[in-house]
Design a protein around this motif. Sequence first.
Motif, PDB file in Angstrom:
ATOM      1  N   PRO A  94       0.798  -1.235   0.000  1.00  0.00           N
ATOM      2  CA  PRO A  94       0.000   0.000   0.000  1.00  0.00           C
ATOM      3  C   PRO A  94       0.828   1.281   0.000  1.00  0.00           C
ATOM      4  N   GLN A  95       1.963   1.275   0.712  1.00  0.00           N
ATOM      5  CA  GLN A  95       2.750   2.513   0.820  1.00  0.00           C
ATOM      6  C   GLN A  95       3.393   2.931  -0.492  1.00  0.00           C
ATOM      7  N   TYR A  96       3.448   2.027  -1.463  1.00  0.00           N
ATOM      8  CA  TYR A  96       4.068   2.357  -2.755  1.00  0.00           C
ATOM      9  C   TYR A  96       3.059   2.762  -3.818  1.00  0.00           C
ATOM     10  N   LEU A  97       1.778   2.658  -3.505  1.00  0.00           N
ATOM     11  CA  LEU A  97       0.757   3.122  -4.452  1.00  0.00           C
ATOM     12  C   LEU A  97       0.557   4.626  -4.260  1.00  0.00           C
ATOM     13  N   LYS A  98       0.695   5.375  -5.338  1.00  0.00           N
ATOM     14  CA  LYS A  98       0.540   6.828  -5.287  1.00  0.00           C
ATOM     15  C   LYS A  98      -0.649   7.233  -6.160  1.00  0.00           C
ATOM     16  N   TYR A  99      -1.329   8.303  -5.738  1.00  0.00           N
ATOM     17  CA  TYR A  99      -2.583   8.691  -6.379  1.00  0.00           C
ATOM     18  C   TYR A  99      -2.586  10.165  -6.790  1.00  0.00           C
ATOM     19  N   LYS A 100      -3.392  10.451  -7.800  1.00  0.00           N
ATOM     20  CA  LYS A 100      -3.671  11.830  -8.207  1.00  0.00           C
ATOM     21  C   LYS A 100      -5.163  11.947  -8.503  1.00  0.00           C
ATOM     22  N   ILE A 101      -5.714  13.119  -8.203  1.00  0.00           N
ATOM     23  CA  ILE A 101      -7.129  13.395  -8.462  1.00  0.00           C
ATOM     24  C   ILE A 101      -7.234  14.610  -9.377  1.00  0.00           C
ATOM     25  N   ALA A 102      -8.140  14.527 -10.363  1.00  0.00           N
ATOM     26  CA  ALA A 102      -8.390  15.671 -11.250  1.00  0.00           C
ATOM     27  C   ALA A 102      -9.869  15.714 -11.603  1.00  0.00           C
ATOM     28  N   THR A 103     -10.385  16.921 -11.815  1.00  0.00           N
ATOM     29  CA  THR A 103     -11.794  17.099 -12.171  1.00  0.00           C
ATOM     30  C   THR A 103     -11.922  18.048 -13.356  1.00  0.00           C
ATOM     31  N   VAL A 104     -13.081  17.994 -14.015  1.00  0.00           N
ATOM     32  CA  VAL A 104     -13.358  18.920 -15.121  1.00  0.00           C
ATOM     33  C   VAL A 104     -13.579  20.319 -14.562  1.00  0.00           C
ATOM     34  N   ASN A 105     -14.465  20.406 -13.581  1.00  0.00           N
ATOM     35  CA  ASN A 105     -14.719  21.692 -12.925  1.00  0.00           C
ATOM     36  C   ASN A 105     -13.693  21.915 -11.811  1.00  0.00           C
ATOM     37  N   PRO A 106     -13.320  23.146 -11.535  1.00  0.00           N
ATOM     38  CA  PRO A 106     -12.415  23.406 -10.405  1.00  0.00           C
ATOM     39  C   PRO A 106     -13.069  22.962  -9.091  1.00  0.00           C
ATOM     40  N   GLU A 107     -12.436  22.050  -8.380  1.00  0.00           N
ATOM     41  CA  GLU A 107     -12.969  21.540  -7.123  1.00  0.00           C
ATOM     42  C   GLU A 107     -11.883  21.595  -6.056  1.00  0.00           C
ATOM     43  N   LYS A 108     -12.303  21.641  -4.807  1.00  0.00           N
ATOM     44  CA  LYS A 108     -11.367  21.585  -3.690  1.00  0.00           C
ATOM     45  C   LYS A 108     -11.687  20.341  -2.866  1.00  0.00           C
ATOM     46  N   THR A 109     -11.440  19.186  -3.475  1.00  0.00           N
ATOM     47  CA  THR A 109     -11.787  17.933  -2.825  1.00  0.00           C
ATOM     48  C   THR A 109     -10.789  17.562  -1.731  1.00  0.00           C
ATOM     49  N   LYS A 110     -11.274  16.743  -0.802  1.00  0.00           N
ATOM     50  CA  LYS A 110     -10.425  16.148   0.228  1.00  0.00           C
ATOM     51  C   LYS A 110     -10.579  14.635   0.092  1.00  0.00           C
ATOM     52  N   THR A 111      -9.481  13.962  -0.173  1.00  0.00           N
ATOM     53  CA  THR A 111      -9.541  12.532  -0.452  1.00  0.00           C
ATOM     54  C   THR A 111      -8.696  11.734   0.532  1.00  0.00           C
ATOM     55  N   SER A 112      -9.306  10.673   1.073  1.00  0.00           N
ATOM     56  CA  SER A 112      -8.596   9.735   1.942  1.00  0.00           C
ATOM     57  C   SER A 112      -8.600   8.361   1.279  1.00  0.00           C
ATOM     58  N   VAL A 113      -7.469   7.676   1.349  1.00  0.00           N
ATOM     59  CA  VAL A 113      -7.350   6.332   0.778  1.00  0.00           C
ATOM     60  C   VAL A 113      -7.307   5.319   1.918  1.00  0.00           C
ATOM     61  N   ILE A 114      -8.173   4.311   1.835  1.00  0.00           N
ATOM     62  CA  ILE A 114      -8.245   3.281   2.874  1.00  0.00           C
ATOM     63  C   ILE A 114      -7.763   1.952   2.299  1.00  0.00           C
ATOM     64  N   PRO A 115      -6.546   1.512   2.662  1.00  0.00           N
ATOM     65  CA  PRO A 115      -6.094   0.182   2.229  1.00  0.00           C
ATOM     66  C   PRO A 115      -6.734  -0.884   3.122  1.00  0.00           C
ATOM     67  N   ILE A 116      -7.844  -1.466   2.673  1.00  0.00           N
ATOM     68  CA  ILE A 116      -8.520  -2.495   3.470  1.00  0.00           C
ATOM     69  C   ILE A 116      -7.591  -3.699   3.613  1.00  0.00           C
ATOM     70  N   THR A 117      -7.106  -4.194   2.468  1.00  0.00           N
ATOM     71  CA  THR A 117      -6.082  -5.237   2.430  1.00  0.00           C
ATOM     72  C   THR A 117      -5.016  -4.769   1.431  1.00  0.00           C
ATOM     73  N   ASN A 118      -4.089  -5.639   1.086  1.00  0.00           N
ATOM     74  CA  ASN A 118      -3.080  -5.266   0.096  1.00  0.00           C
ATOM     75  C   ASN A 118      -3.613  -5.305  -1.328  1.00  0.00           C
ATOM     76  N   THR A 119      -4.848  -5.760  -1.493  1.00  0.00           N
ATOM     77  CA  THR A 119      -5.451  -5.795  -2.837  1.00  0.00           C
ATOM     78  C   THR A 119      -6.746  -4.996  -2.931  1.00  0.00           C
ATOM     79  N   LYS A 120      -7.343  -4.625  -1.810  1.00  0.00           N
ATOM     80  CA  LYS A 120      -8.613  -3.899  -1.821  1.00  0.00           C
ATOM     81  C   LYS A 120      -8.435  -2.500  -1.222  1.00  0.00           C
ATOM     82  N   TYR A 121      -8.878  -1.487  -1.983  1.00  0.00           N
ATOM     83  CA  TYR A 121      -8.709  -0.096  -1.570  1.00  0.00           C
ATOM     84  C   TYR A 121     -10.025   0.666  -1.722  1.00  0.00           C
TER      85      TYR A 121
END
Length: 300
Positions: free
Chosen positions: A98-125
């Motif tokens: 999980p610590q090696y998976l990196k993420y990016k978020i993008a939207t069409v409209n300008p947004e100020k999102t807050k995103t949390s990633v939950i690694p349930i297991t090493n294969t489910k997120y």
Amino acid sequence: MIKIKQLHSYLKEHGKFRRWLVVLVWFLTCGFLIINYGILNSNSGKIKETAINKFQTIPGNDVQNIKLTDRSYDPKQNRMIVKLELSEAADIKSEILPQYLKYKIATVNPEKTKTSVIPITNTKYVMVIDNLKSDFKAIQIKVADKAPQQISSKPDDPYVQFIIKDKKSIEKNHISTLSPEKFAVASINDEIKDDQKAIQKNLKKNKNLKEMNQVNDQKIEEEKLNRKYQVASQQKETDEDIENLETDKENNNTEIQKNKDKNSKKREEINLLKDKQSAIKSGSYKLPKILKQEQILVKK
């Protein structure tokens, strides 16, 4: 100030001109809104949505693939829940951590999102995306494997992307209102329950397989007893029947062992999940956050 009064007096004296000016301003305003609305919709229409449950290759990784398994959005909460799943690795050494998976978020409209990633297991997120306003057009989630061993063969673009478009079919009114941390604890608890059900299912399978073996043992004994009173041609058929029954027993025993191994792995996973739950509750385990927000650039 004098010029403003002169203009006011002029408009007051020329009522017809004033009415035409109001009509002109109205048309220009409506035209501007229609054109901009059309641009936004045409832009989002050019974006291709990602299919559900279809594995995609992670650039630079030929061991595991990743897929989007579910997405739901609550316009009242401005919250989206996204579920991702990795394919099983051939062995634990090649599994993406999980610590090696990196993420990016993008939207069409300008947004100020807050995103949390939950690694349930090493294969489910699970991703909890907050502050995503309704009529968001589309959101893009990009995932990359940044494990150290991948650096030497790093591709130009290491990210695999998932596109989710704003549509009625993903809207749900029962999305959890829990904080990301409490949602993580609840999600992990659901995974523990699923593992416990899988263990019970495997135990039941093994019970049935053992009962089948007992029946096969009885049949083998009967066949051996009857063989004493058979002619040579009959004995040959009996030997074949006994051999088939023995093969069935071997196959059942192999399946029993596989189920035992699965249960051992599930029990180990349950213990790790409980440890993760405790760490989240105590605050010693921090959920990965995606704070940087980008905008999808749509080619015209």
